[in-house]
Structure formats: structure tokens, C-alpha cells
Design a protein around this motif. Sequence first.
Motif, PDB file in Angstrom:
ATOM      1  N   UNK A 159      42.439 -70.112  42.109  1.00  0.00           N
ATOM      2  CA  UNK A 159      41.402 -69.281  41.512  1.00  0.00           C
ATOM      3  C   UNK A 159      40.005 -69.714  41.963  1.00  0.00           C
ATOM      4  N   UNK A 160      39.828 -70.990  42.236  1.00  0.00           N
ATOM      5  CA  UNK A 160      38.554 -71.441  42.820  1.00  0.00           C
ATOM      6  C   UNK A 160      38.351 -70.784  44.182  1.00  0.00           C
ATOM      7  N   UNK A 161      39.432 -70.704  44.959  1.00  0.00           N
ATOM      8  CA  UNK A 161      39.355 -70.037  46.264  1.00  0.00           C
ATOM      9  C   UNK A 161      38.939 -68.581  46.105  1.00  0.00           C
ATOM     10  N   UNK A 162      39.533 -67.884  45.139  1.00  0.00           N
ATOM     11  CA  UNK A 162      39.158 -66.487  44.888  1.00  0.00           C
ATOM     12  C   UNK A 162      37.682 -66.381  44.511  1.00  0.00           C
ATOM     13  N   UNK A 163      37.235 -67.280  43.625  1.00  0.00           N
ATOM     14  CA  UNK A 163      35.833 -67.253  43.190  1.00  0.00           C
ATOM     15  C   UNK A 163      34.901 -67.462  44.377  1.00  0.00           C
ATOM     16  N   UNK A 164      35.266 -68.397  45.251  1.00  0.00           N
ATOM     17  CA  UNK A 164      34.432 -68.664  46.422  1.00  0.00           C
ATOM     18  C   UNK A 164      34.394 -67.458  47.358  1.00  0.00           C
ATOM     19  N   UNK A 165      35.500 -66.767  47.479  1.00  0.00           N
ATOM     20  CA  UNK A 165      35.539 -65.582  48.335  1.00  0.00           C
ATOM     21  C   UNK A 165      34.593 -64.498  47.806  1.00  0.00           C
ATOM     22  N   UNK A 166      34.573 -64.310  46.497  1.00  0.00           N
ATOM     23  CA  UNK A 166      33.682 -63.305  45.913  1.00  0.00           C
ATOM     24  C   UNK A 166      32.223 -63.722  46.073  1.00  0.00           C
ATOM     25  N   UNK A 167      31.945 -64.989  45.881  1.00  0.00           N
ATOM     26  CA  UNK A 167      30.596 -65.512  46.051  1.00  0.00           C
ATOM     27  C   UNK A 167      30.113 -65.287  47.485  1.00  0.00           C
ATOM     28  N   UNK A 168      30.973 -65.633  48.436  1.00  0.00           N
ATOM     29  CA  UNK A 168      30.614 -65.497  49.861  1.00  0.00           C
ATOM     30  C   UNK A 168      30.474 -64.031  50.262  1.00  0.00           C
ATOM     31  N   UNK A 169      31.320 -63.177  49.720  1.00  0.00           N
ATOM     32  CA  UNK A 169      31.263 -61.753  50.059  1.00  0.00           C
ATOM     33  C   UNK A 169      29.953 -61.137  49.578  1.00  0.00           C
ATOM     34  N   UNK A 170      29.520 -61.498  48.374  1.00  0.00           N
ATOM     35  CA  UNK A 170      28.254 -60.989  47.861  1.00  0.00           C
ATOM     36  C   UNK A 170      27.096 -61.517  48.705  1.00  0.00           C
ATOM     37  N   UNK A 171      27.171 -62.776  49.063  1.00  0.00           N
ATOM     38  CA  UNK A 171      26.103 -63.357  49.887  1.00  0.00           C
ATOM     39  C   UNK A 171      26.024 -62.674  51.255  1.00  0.00           C
ATOM     40  N   UNK A 172      27.158 -62.490  51.885  1.00  0.00           N
ATOM     41  CA  UNK A 172      27.174 -62.010  53.273  1.00  0.00           C
ATOM     42  C   UNK A 172      26.973 -60.503  53.395  1.00  0.00           C
ATOM     43  N   UNK A 173      27.449 -59.747  52.403  1.00  0.00           N
ATOM     44  CA  UNK A 173      27.421 -58.286  52.526  1.00  0.00           C
ATOM     45  C   UNK A 173      26.508 -57.602  51.510  1.00  0.00           C
ATOM     46  N   UNK A 174      26.049 -58.347  50.508  1.00  0.00           N
ATOM     47  CA  UNK A 174      25.146 -57.765  49.525  1.00  0.00           C
ATOM     48  C   UNK A 174      25.799 -56.703  48.673  1.00  0.00           C
ATOM     49  N   UNK A 175      24.964 -55.817  48.127  1.00  0.00           N
ATOM     50  CA  UNK A 175      25.458 -54.753  47.251  1.00  0.00           C
ATOM     51  C   UNK A 175      25.172 -53.401  47.883  1.00  0.00           C
ATOM     52  N   UNK A 176      25.785 -52.357  47.343  1.00  0.00           N
ATOM     53  CA  UNK A 176      25.516 -51.000  47.802  1.00  0.00           C
ATOM     54  C   UNK A 176      24.242 -50.475  47.130  1.00  0.00           C
ATOM     55  N   UNK A 177      23.595 -49.547  47.802  1.00  0.00           N
ATOM     56  CA  UNK A 177      22.329 -49.026  47.291  1.00  0.00           C
ATOM     57  C   UNK A 177      22.489 -48.369  45.920  1.00  0.00           C
TER      58      UNK A 177
END
Length: 943
Positions: free
Chosen positions: A840-858
Motif C-alpha cells: 500500500x505504501x507503493x500504491x501511495x507513492x505511485x499516486x503521489x508521483x502521478x500527481x506530481x508528474x502529470x498534474x490535474x485536469x483543467x
Amino acid sequence: MKFKFLLWALLIFSGSCQSQTAAKLQQDEPLPLDPAVRYGKLKNGFTYYLKNVEDPQNAVRFDLIVKAGRYHEDGDQREYAHLLEHMLAKETKHFSTLRRYFSQDGRRRHAFTNTHSTRYFAIIPKNDEQVLNDGLQVLLDWAQGNAWKPESIAVERGAIEGEMRTTDPYRDWKTRKLEREVLKTMGYNPTDIKASLESIKNFNAEAFYRFYNDWYRPDLQAVIIVGDINVDSLENVIREKFGILKGPPYPPDPKKYLYPQTVHFGGKEHFAVVNDSLEPAVSMEILKVRPNFQQNPKSGVNYRSMLLQQLYMAVLDKRSKFVSQQYDPPFSYFWANYRPGILAGGQVNATQMSVKLKRDLQNMKEKFQRAVKTWKQLHLKITEGELEEAKNEIIDRNEFGQSTTVTQFAKIFKDHFVDGKAAPDPEVETALIKNLLKEISVGDLQSFMEENGDLNESTHFVFFKNKNIKIPDHEVFKQWKKEVDSITIKPLEAPAPTIESLEDAAKISVSLSVENIGVATNTIGASTVELPNGVKLLLKPSKPGAEIYRNRISIQAFRPNPVPLENPQRYLAAQVAPEVMLFSGAGPYSKYDLERFTNKKRLNLHFLMNKDSQIISGDSYVQDLPELLNLFYLHLLHPREDKEAFEAWRDKKKEELQGRNIRGSSSFVVDKIEQVWYPQLPNLDEKALRELTKEKVFTAVKEWFSSIEGYTFIVTGDFDTDRVLPILIRKLSGFPAKNRAHVIKDKEFHFPLVKMQEKLAFKNINAAYVRLFFPVKVEKDIKTKIHLRLLSRALNERIHDRLRDGSYSPISQGEYIDRENGIFAFKIIFDSSLGEEKKMITWAMEEFQNLRDHGVEKEWLENAITQELLSYESKFNNFLDYNNFWQNYLQSKVMSKENLEKEVLQYGTILEHFINFQDFNRAAKNYLSEENLLEFIGLPEHY
């Protein structure tokens, strides 16, 4: 479908008509349904309740009720009623993300499952026609016709596993064991948690959908819609949309599932012994059981039984609290109404007494007999005064006839549909209850009390003992009980009169003239005053956020923690001093004298010391502010050095350190994390606790807590500054102040901006508790704060959705960990099954990294800005004790030496006009940093 909103005329009864109606209803006949509700049943068996009512929050509430729950599960369907509730609350065929849809614009939705019913509801602002129509569609979706992808079901299975975990496994085990021992003698089989957990882990899709198709059918369902609605139009819509629902070709009979779960009362006393590896000696639980007359009263006769039960609990609750107000009480806990509405699905009402027995036979006998004697005393000789007080309490607490919110009405109609509970016109019900209460005499209640004071009938004695300890057999305990039965027991002595005022005991010397004090009020309505004794006052009134906060005032005072770290024992004495002060009483009064006084006045006062600050918080009604300050003064100037109180506090603290205290959350993890961050902080363990003496602690009280120089008092709530300020100035100017400028200074605590991975050991846990921190240095400008707040919102949504597969309520938050040095941290918090934490730590890190790298939609950002603006500005003039915006805001500004006005005045403008898509996603890349990741995993000791 367009909604037209109509006002209904009020139904008015004359006083004599009410009285005659109420008198007639006292007979054993079902009470008629409230004529103001539109009630109907369609040909397919579907039921509806529609009521036009104006809600203070301008909301319309939509409920779907299903008369099916855990009782209706087959052997291969354990916990599937609960799982189905999760799935329908999450997504339906027309709404793929219900949680997000109902997180906007004042919308809410929730769902609950119990033993024999399931409830779904949505609350929607009445002024949005499209959303109101969506509410009807949600109801229809909840009723029937859904299917889910296996991976979506897997996520909610994980969430249920998380929900079934507990932060206090020992107490949870003990509670379940106690109830199993009691209920099995009544023919009732409580939920087997292990079997339910295995059923969720080894999911059976066929059994799951079989439950759905068997029980989600129109003859077991009802819609409840309450609010400012056009009842005629809605009734037509209900008939059209819900009349086409169909049931299964061979529907199972609910009675076959409900009858085996019916409890059977009667019988003598029962004794049971349970081996308990964590119990150092022996504890005894006494449970007296009876039918729960509150579950489904239908007639006047039923209401009378319900009221007798409520009167009994009101008197017993007050008496037991009085008896418990001693440092060596005859019981550890006493609940006049044990686990209300839960025992056997609400069928059983019970009173519980928990007693710690001694190891040796003679002391064990003395403790046992003292407990039995006390039980009898609690049930003797009801007075007229007690009865009248209990009657008034019932009327005030239940607010009969005042059910004006959509939520209150929805619950009334839900109980009518599921349990057959009466749902009459509120005014008629009020008259009935008042008449019944008027007729209930002291003799009536005394008979009820005597029946429940008899420990020879329907009573369970359950002993929890360490396996290495021997206790007498049941016959010995019966003999000890007979000995108590054979003696004459005197009723309880009347409690001492409650303190009327602390004015004479405090005697605060007032010499300062209010006219000589300057007051500066800024553009946001905050008034600042500085007193000659080094105290600063900051007052910000606002309107109450709810009726219970009307005329309430809240105080939060803080100053830098002046206690040096050089001497660990001296520091620890100061750290526990706030607890001991409150535990010991003040002036001529014991802790219990003051508790009765504060309960009567609804005063609250707390002291706290953390590594940075000394904090004093309190609240009261505005008219009782002088008494709150008197209480504060007494604790500071006249602490009560009570040896018995100190020993009792130390015993309680020892239980806490051993993990045997009551835990309501996972916040206990924080203390150990702070020890890792700041190793120079002394640690209170059992050895250090043994070395603390009363003398050392009260020396610390006098040295560090007996004066108020350097404090800033933030005063918020529903008050008039012109009325309150003179009281504060006169009272606080009479408090002592010392010249301690050389001592009161900020300590050097440097937050560790380095990577960490730590495993922390805890007693009495059976899960992994994970906290991930992502600290980063940030600027202090308003735009950066907005970026950080919106990033925290975005990360929380992702963490919730991803980690629900394994944790019931995973969250992500953002906070300033070191505001002075501009260190902000995103943090991710969740629990997991042992062995699942790394995944679950791995999953959390993936979500953290995805938000950092790809941001949010407009589109997401635009919606988030709208929600943030509504949320932020709604707090400006909305005082709530539990979420006090102005108190938190002003304290943060004072502590960080920032301008008080700037953020409040500019936040909305910057949020609306200066936050753009490109800047925000650049902020995500800048601030979502893993460079200084701090990973903490709390695990069971010896795991």
C-alpha cells in the motif's frame, strides 16, 4: 421533471383538542401516522413517504430504505449486505463516481447497514432543479439494476477489511466476548467477525448477486423525500418511476431469516469465566438485560413503557456519576444504557457495571460485595425531585414536537417503515408524552427500578481473568451475593449541593480601570488589547454555525513553552502538570466538586503543554465567562495537592502507557513519531512515571503554570465585544505575572529535512499504521498557500480512491510542520492488514508521483477552486466549536508574526483570478517532493 415548491398550512390543534386526542392515544392502539406526510404503497409493494417541510439549511433529503441487512444473509453471504451498501454508495449505473458528485455545492450522501435494514440518503440544496432530478435518479439506481466490475468490488472489499479493523483490538475483543457470553443464553447468535472477514476475503460473486436480487425488491423498499417540495408532483413521479420495479420470481420470506434472531428474555443469574491474557488480575462485568422498549413503540401503552425506561436511565445515569466521583469508586465503569440500539440489533436494553477485583480471596470478596451493594443502592428510594428532573430532561433532550429538519423527519419515517415505530403528528406526540409523563408517579418508577435492581433475574456475571489466576467457582460468588441480599442496605446519601459560584473562592483582585486600556479594531473586525501584565487579547466575534453555539464563547491562550530541556525529569513533571492540575481539583474543591459545577454550567477548561507552547483552552456561555475565568484562576493560583488524586491519576496514566486505555483513533502514533523527529525531548515511559512524585509535579505547577505573562488570548464565538471585553480586562488584569523575559524564549527545534524510514512498536494493536510525510520548504505568500491547499485536496482524492482497497478511510492532508522556517508537509495516513503495508505504501507513492508528474485536469481545477472559495468564505461568519476557523487562523498568524488581515481579505480574489492551470501544475512539480520522505510504520510489539 420540474419541481414547484409549495408551503403547506400548519396543522393547528386547540389545547383541549390536543389533550383529548392524547388521552385517547394512551390506550393500547397504534398511533395514526402524521397526516401531513403523503404515504402510499404501490401495486408492486413499493412504499413512499413525502413531506413538505422548510429546512433551516434549505435542503431536500432523499432516502432509499431497504428492509434487509445482516440478518438476511445466507451462510455464504456473510458481510455482503455491508459490501452491497458500499458498492451502491460508490457507483450506480447512472453515476460512476457518487462520492465526487455529492462532494459539490452543499450536496451530501451516505449509507448505513445494520442487522435488518440498509439506508441510503442524499441531501441536496433545494434551489438546483437539475440536481434535485438527479436525486430521484439516484434513488431509482439505489433500488435496483446495477452491476459492478470485479476490480471495483475488490476495492470496497479492501475498504471493509479496513473498516473491520480497530485501533483498540483488546477492548473490541473484550466487548464482543462479553456480548457473546450474554446473548448466547438468550438464543441469539452475534455476528462472527472472523467468518465475516473470511467471506470478504474469499469473495463469492454468485452469492453476492443472489443477495442483491433476493432482497433489493420493491415490497421491501421505501423512498422518503422531505423538504420544500411539491408533494403532488413528486407522488406522480414516484408512481411512474418506481411502479415498474419488479421482484424475483421466487422471493425468500424475510420472516424465516428474522425469527431465528429473536431474543428470549427470562431466566435467573448467569455466571461465566473468560481467560484474558492481557488482564493482569480479574475484572467482572455485570449486565442486567431487559427488552428495549425504545425500539418500536406503536401505541400509548408502548410509549409509557418507553418513558419508564428513559426515566430509569436518566435517574441511574445521574446517580452512577455521583457514585463514581471518588478516587476509589466501587466500579471502573457504569453504563445505565449499555451500547444503546446495538445489542441484538436493538432488541435488548442493558445496564452494565465493570469492576476490577483483587487477586487475593478476601479482597476479591470485599470488592465483589461492594459492587453488588452499590448496584442495589443505585436502585433504592427514588425521590420526587429526581423524578421531576428526569422528566424535564427527557422532554428537553428529545425535543418532542420540534422535529423540523429534513434529517429528523427522515429518521422518523425510516423507523416507521422498518420497525413499525409510531410516526404521529409531532404536536399530538408531544401532548401524549407530556400527559404520560405527568401520570407516571414515584411509585411507578420505583417499581421499574426495583425490578432492574434485582440481580437474581436476567443478570449476567462475566469474569475476565489472567489464565494463571484462580478464582472461586460460581457457587461461592452466589453465596457472597446472598450475604449482601440478607443485610439492610441504606439508600445513597444525597449529593452535596452543586457549587453555585466560584467568585468567593477565587477572589480575583481587580484594580485596573477599563477606561485606561486602548482597543484597536482592524478591518476584519478583530479587536486587540494589551494589558499591563504582559497579556495580549485578540477578540473576533461571529454568528453561531448552529443553534447549540448561540451565546457560546471560546478562549484559546498560548505562549512559548518556557520549560528547559536540560533536566529530563523536571521537564516531564512540567509536561504532565496540566493533567494532574485538572485531575486534582483547585482551591477548596475536589475534581468532582468542580466537575458537577462545570457540567451544570456547560463550562470546559483544558491545559496542555507541547514542545513549542503552553496552551489553555476553554468555552462557556457568554453570561458564564466570569466563572470560566474564576475556574482558570483557581487552578493557577490554588492547585489542590491531593495525594489520593495523584495516585489515581498515575494508575490511569500507567494503563495508558500499557495500551489498555480507551482509544478512539490512531492519533497515538503521533507521539512516537515526534520522539524520532526530536530525540532531545524527554520520553514518559513506565519507569519515568514511577519516578514522578506529587511533590515534583506540583513544584512544576507552581514554577511554570502559576502566572500568565506572555500569553495571547484569542477569544471567538457568538458575543458582543463591548460586553465581553470589560470582563476579560478586569479579570485577567488580576492574574499574577512574573518577570520571566529571560526564560520565555523559543526553543531550538529543527525539523529534520532528511530521509527517514522507521518502524515503531506499539502495545495492543493488530494492524499496521502508516504515516508518510513529504516535507518541503515553501514561500509564505498567499498564492503558494492556495496552491498547497488545492494540491492537498487533489492528493487526498487520489489516495482515498486508490488505497480504499485495503484501508477504510485513507486520507492525505497538508500542514505546516515548521511554520517559522516555512516547512510544509504533505502527509498520507492509512492503516492496513499486517503484511500489506509495503504494497500500500507503493500504491501511495505511485499516486503521489502521478500527481506530481502529470498534474490535474483543467476541469478538476475549476471545480476545486469553486469548492475552495465556498468552503473558505463560509467559515468567516460561522462559529463552530469543533472547527473554529477564526481561532485557528488568528493563532497561526500571531505565532508566525504575519499580518492578521491580508490573507482573509485577499484569499478569495487570488483564488478566483490568479490561480491558473499552468501555474498550478508547475506548483505540483515544485512542491510534491520525495527528497526528504519520512516513512513511519507502526507495528505490534514483538511483530
